[in-house]
Design a protein around this motif. Structure first.
Motif, PDB file in Angstrom:
ATOM      1  N   SER A   5      -7.746   8.256  14.121  1.00 19.50           N
ATOM      2  CA  SER A   5      -8.833   9.458  13.569  1.00 19.50           C
ATOM      3  C   SER A   5      -9.157   8.262  11.891  1.00 19.50           C
ATOM      4  O   SER A   5      -8.570   7.817  11.578  1.00 19.50           O
ATOM      5  N   ASN A   6     -10.501   8.510  11.812  1.00 18.09           N
ATOM      6  CA  ASN A   6     -10.748   7.437  10.313  1.00 18.09           C
ATOM      7  C   ASN A   6     -10.714   7.930   9.306  1.00 18.09           C
ATOM      8  O   ASN A   6     -11.174   8.201   8.134  1.00 18.09           O
ATOM      9  N   ARG A   7     -10.532  10.080   9.341  1.00 18.90           N
ATOM     10  CA  ARG A   7      -9.837  11.022   8.913  1.00 18.90           C
ATOM     11  C   ARG A   7      -8.580  10.182   7.431  1.00 18.90           C
ATOM     12  O   ARG A   7      -7.300  10.572   8.103  1.00 18.90           O
ATOM     13  N   CYS A   8      -9.100  10.069   6.161  1.00 17.01           N
ATOM     14  CA  CYS A   8      -7.624   9.395   5.347  1.00 17.01           C
ATOM     15  C   CYS A   8      -6.364  10.955   5.276  1.00 17.01           C
ATOM     16  O   CYS A   8      -7.096  12.248   4.852  1.00 17.01           O
ATOM     17  N   ALA A   9      -5.769  10.889   5.008  1.00 18.05           N
ATOM     18  CA  ALA A   9      -4.647  11.268   5.034  1.00 18.05           C
ATOM     19  C   ALA A   9      -4.700  11.641   3.814  1.00 18.05           C
ATOM     20  O   ALA A   9      -3.433  12.522   3.574  1.00 18.05           O
ATOM     21  N   HIS A  10      -4.781  11.494   2.944  1.00 17.56           N
ATOM     22  CA  HIS A  10      -4.985  12.202   1.305  1.00 17.56           C
ATOM     23  C   HIS A  10      -5.897  12.953   1.467  1.00 17.56           C
ATOM     24  O   HIS A  10      -5.336  13.707   1.117  1.00 17.56           O
ATOM     25  N   LEU A  11      -7.130  12.832   0.833  1.00 14.30           N
ATOM     26  CA  LEU A  11      -8.018  14.111   0.707  1.00 14.30           C
ATOM     27  C   LEU A  11      -8.573  13.691   1.841  1.00 14.30           C
ATOM     28  O   LEU A  11      -9.927  14.164   1.968  1.00 14.30           O
TER      29      LEU A  11
ATOM     30  N   PRO B  52      -1.610  -1.514  11.276  1.00 15.00           N
ATOM     31  CA  PRO B  52      -3.283  -0.808  12.095  1.00 15.00           C
ATOM     32  C   PRO B  52      -2.589  -0.066  13.552  1.00 15.00           C
ATOM     33  O   PRO B  52      -3.257   0.697  14.167  1.00 15.00           O
ATOM     34  N   GLU B  53      -1.043   0.737  12.862  1.00  9.90           N
ATOM     35  CA  GLU B  53      -0.554   1.612  13.921  1.00  9.90           C
ATOM     36  C   GLU B  53      -0.902   3.079  12.855  1.00  9.90           C
ATOM     37  O   GLU B  53      -0.558   3.914  13.518  1.00  9.90           O
ATOM     38  N   GLY B  54      -1.659   2.593  11.744  1.00 16.33           N
ATOM     39  CA  GLY B  54      -1.904   3.922  11.045  1.00 16.33           C
ATOM     40  C   GLY B  54      -0.905   4.552  10.226  1.00 16.33           C
ATOM     41  O   GLY B  54      -1.133   4.926   9.235  1.00 16.33           O
ATOM     42  N   ASN B  55       0.271   4.062  10.343  1.00 14.60           N
ATOM     43  CA  ASN B  55       1.456   4.233   8.611  1.00 14.60           C
ATOM     44  C   ASN B  55       0.737   4.333   7.699  1.00 14.60           C
ATOM     45  O   ASN B  55       0.048   3.041   7.145  1.00 14.60           O
ATOM     46  N   ARG B  56       1.507   4.594   6.878  1.00 17.93           N
ATOM     47  CA  ARG B  56       0.810   4.696   5.496  1.00 17.93           C
ATOM     48  C   ARG B  56       1.042   3.524   4.837  1.00 17.93           C
ATOM     49  O   ARG B  56       2.471   3.090   4.925  1.00 17.93           O
ATOM     50  N   THR B  57       0.896   2.215   4.215  1.00 25.24           N
ATOM     51  CA  THR B  57       1.469   1.952   3.333  1.00 25.24           C
ATOM     52  C   THR B  57       1.686   1.097   1.731  1.00 25.24           C
ATOM     53  O   THR B  57       2.074   0.928   0.954  1.00 25.24           O
ATOM     54  N   ALA B  58       0.495   1.736   1.741  1.00 26.10           N
ATOM     55  CA  ALA B  58       0.598   2.375  -0.447  1.00 26.10           C
ATOM     56  C   ALA B  58      -1.173   3.117  -0.805  1.00 26.10           C
ATOM     57  O   ALA B  58      -1.299   3.871   0.265  1.00 26.10           O
ATOM     58  N   GLY B  59      -0.006   3.758  -1.609  1.00 26.24           N
ATOM     59  CA  GLY B  59      -1.523   4.604  -2.357  1.00 26.24           C
ATOM     60  C   GLY B  59      -0.689   5.831  -2.222  1.00 26.24           C
ATOM     61  O   GLY B  59       0.656   6.198  -1.352  1.00 26.24           O
ATOM     62  N   PRO B  60      -1.852   6.979  -1.635  1.00 24.83           N
ATOM     63  CA  PRO B  60      -1.470   7.989  -2.391  1.00 24.83           C
ATOM     64  C   PRO B  60      -1.931   8.714  -0.913  1.00 24.83           C
ATOM     65  O   PRO B  60      -0.585  10.363  -0.847  1.00 24.83           O
TER      66      PRO B  60
END
Ligand code: FES
Length: 321
Positions: free
Chosen positions: A196-202, A250-258
Motif C-alpha cells: 500500500s502507498n499509505r505511509c505508516a506514520h500519518l 523495497p519490501e516496505g520495511n521502515r529504514t528511517a524517519g518517524p
C-alpha cells in the motif's frame, strides 16, 4: 445557632450506586460503538436500561411515598409551631372534578419544559459534531472484486505502480494506489508483493525512490476496479514519504524517519488468470524478500499505531475496517 435534629435535618437523597451503573452503561455503549457494535453495544444498552430504571425509581420514590399526616400533637413542646409544609392543609388548587382534565402545578411544567428545551438545544449543538465523528469509522469502503487485470500485465520481477478504484460507481474519489511486484512462482503458484502507498506514520502517499516509466503506462478497464493504470517503475531505493521524510526499503520495511512500522500490504488471489486484490493488512516487519519473505502481519491498524511490542498496548482499539 440551634442544632439540627429530628425533622429539622435537611432531607438529602441517600447515596446511591445506580448513577454509577448508569455511567458504566453509557461508557460501555460508547466503547462498544468502536470495538464491537454487535456485542458490546447491546450489553451496554442493557446495563444502561437496568440502572436507569433503578435510578429513576429511586429518584421518584419521594413522589410515590404516602404523605405523612402531621398532627399538631407531633410538634415538640416549647417550640414555635413550624411553618405548614406546602403539601399539608387545604389544597391551593381545587381538586379536579371527576372527568375534568388533571392539572399539574406550574413548577412541574417549568421543570419539564426546561429539561426538554435543554435536551433539544444540546442535541442541536452536539449531534452535527459527534455524529460524523462516531459514524465515520464505521463507514466501510465498499469493495467489489478489485480485478487489476490479467497476469500477463505483470511481468515477472517487474515493479508496477497500479492505481484503481475501490468503487467505480463513486468515481475518482475512490482511487487508490498499490506498488506491485510479480515475484515469479512459489510452490507452483504465482507470488506477488503488493504494498500500500499509505505511509505508516500519518498516512501520506509514499513515492518510489527510483525511476518511473510513464511512457510505458498502460490502462486496463476492469469491471470491479474501473480504469486500472499500470506504470512500470524501479524502486531501487525503496519508497519515501514526502511529508516527514519516512523511508522504507523495497519490501516496505521502515529504514528511517518517524514511521513506526512497515508499509501495509494487500492480500490477493488469482481468479480466472487475473490478479484480484483482497483486504489490506498491517505489517510490523518483513524478513527476507520476494516470494520467500516472512511477513509479520497484523490486522489493519491506523497510521502511527504500533502493531507489535509493548507499544502496541497503547493502541488497544482500532476502528473496524
Ligand atoms: S506521513 Fe509519512 S513520514 Fe509522516
Amino acid at each position: 445557632m440551634e442544632p439540627l435534629n429530628g425533622d429539622d435535618r435537611p432531607h438529602l437523597p441517600p447515596p446511591s450506586l445506580w448513577p454509577v451503573g448508569f455511567a458504566v452503561g453509557v461508557a460501555c455503549v460508547l466503547v462498544g460503538l468502536i470495538v464491537d457494535p454487535l456485542v458490546v453495544v447491546p450489553i451496554g444498552v442493557a446495563i444502561l436500561l437496568v440502572f436507569g430504571f433503578l435510578w429513576a425509581r429511586d429518584a421518584t420514590k419521594g413522589y410515590r411515598a404516602p404523605v405523612p399526616d402531621l398532627e399538631p400533637e407531633t410538634r415538640r413542646p416549647g417550640r414555635e409551631a413550624p411553618p405548614i409544609p406546602a403539601h399539608v392543609g387545604e389544597a391551593a388548587m381545587p381538586e379536579p372534578e371527576p372527568g375534568e382534565i388533571e392539572r399539574f402545578p406550574r413548577s412541574k411544567f417549568l421543570e419539564f419544559s426546561t429539561l426538554g428545551l435543554g435536551g433539544v438545544i444540546g442535541g442541536i449543538v452536539t449531534i452535527p459534531i459527534l455524529g460524523p465523528m462516531v459514524a465515520n469509522p464505521f463507514r466501510h469502503e465498499k469493495h467489489g472484486k478489485l480485478d487489476l487485470g490479467p497476469l500477463s500485465d505483470f511481468p515477472s520481477g517487474q515493479w508496477m505502480i497500479a492505481t484503481f478504484m475501490t468503487d467505480p460507481a463513486e468515481g475518482e474519489v475512490t482511487r487508490r494506489t498499490a506498488y506491485i511486484r510479480n515475484n515469479g512462482e512459489s510452490n507452483g503458484e504465482p507470488s506477488f508483493t503488493i504494498i500500500s502507498n499509505r505511509c505508516a506514520h500519518l498516512g501520506c502517499p509514499v513515492q518510489p525512490n527510483g525511476p518511473v516509466f510513464d511512457n510505458k503506462k498502460k490502462v486496463e478497464r476492469t469491471k470491479g476496479a474501473g480504469d486500472v493504470t499500470l506504470i512500470p517503475m524501479l524502486p531501487a531505493g525503496g519508497f519515501g514519504c514526502p511529508c516527514h521524510g519516512g523511508q522504507y526499503n523495497p519490501e516496505g520495511n521502515r529504514t528511517a524517519g518517524p514511521p513506526v512500522r512497515a508499509l501495509d500490504r494487500y492480500d490477493y488471489s488469482i481468479v480466472g488468470g487475473h490478479l484480484v486484490l483482497g483486504k489490506t493488512y498491517s505489517v510490523s516487519k518483513v524478513d527476507g524478500t520476494g516470494a520467500q519473505a516472512k511477513i509479520h502481519r497484523y490486522g489493519l491498524a491506523n497510521p502511527g499505531n504500533h502493531v507489535d511490542g509493548p507499544e502496541a498496548w497503547l493502541y488497544p482499539l482500532q476502528p473496524p475496517h
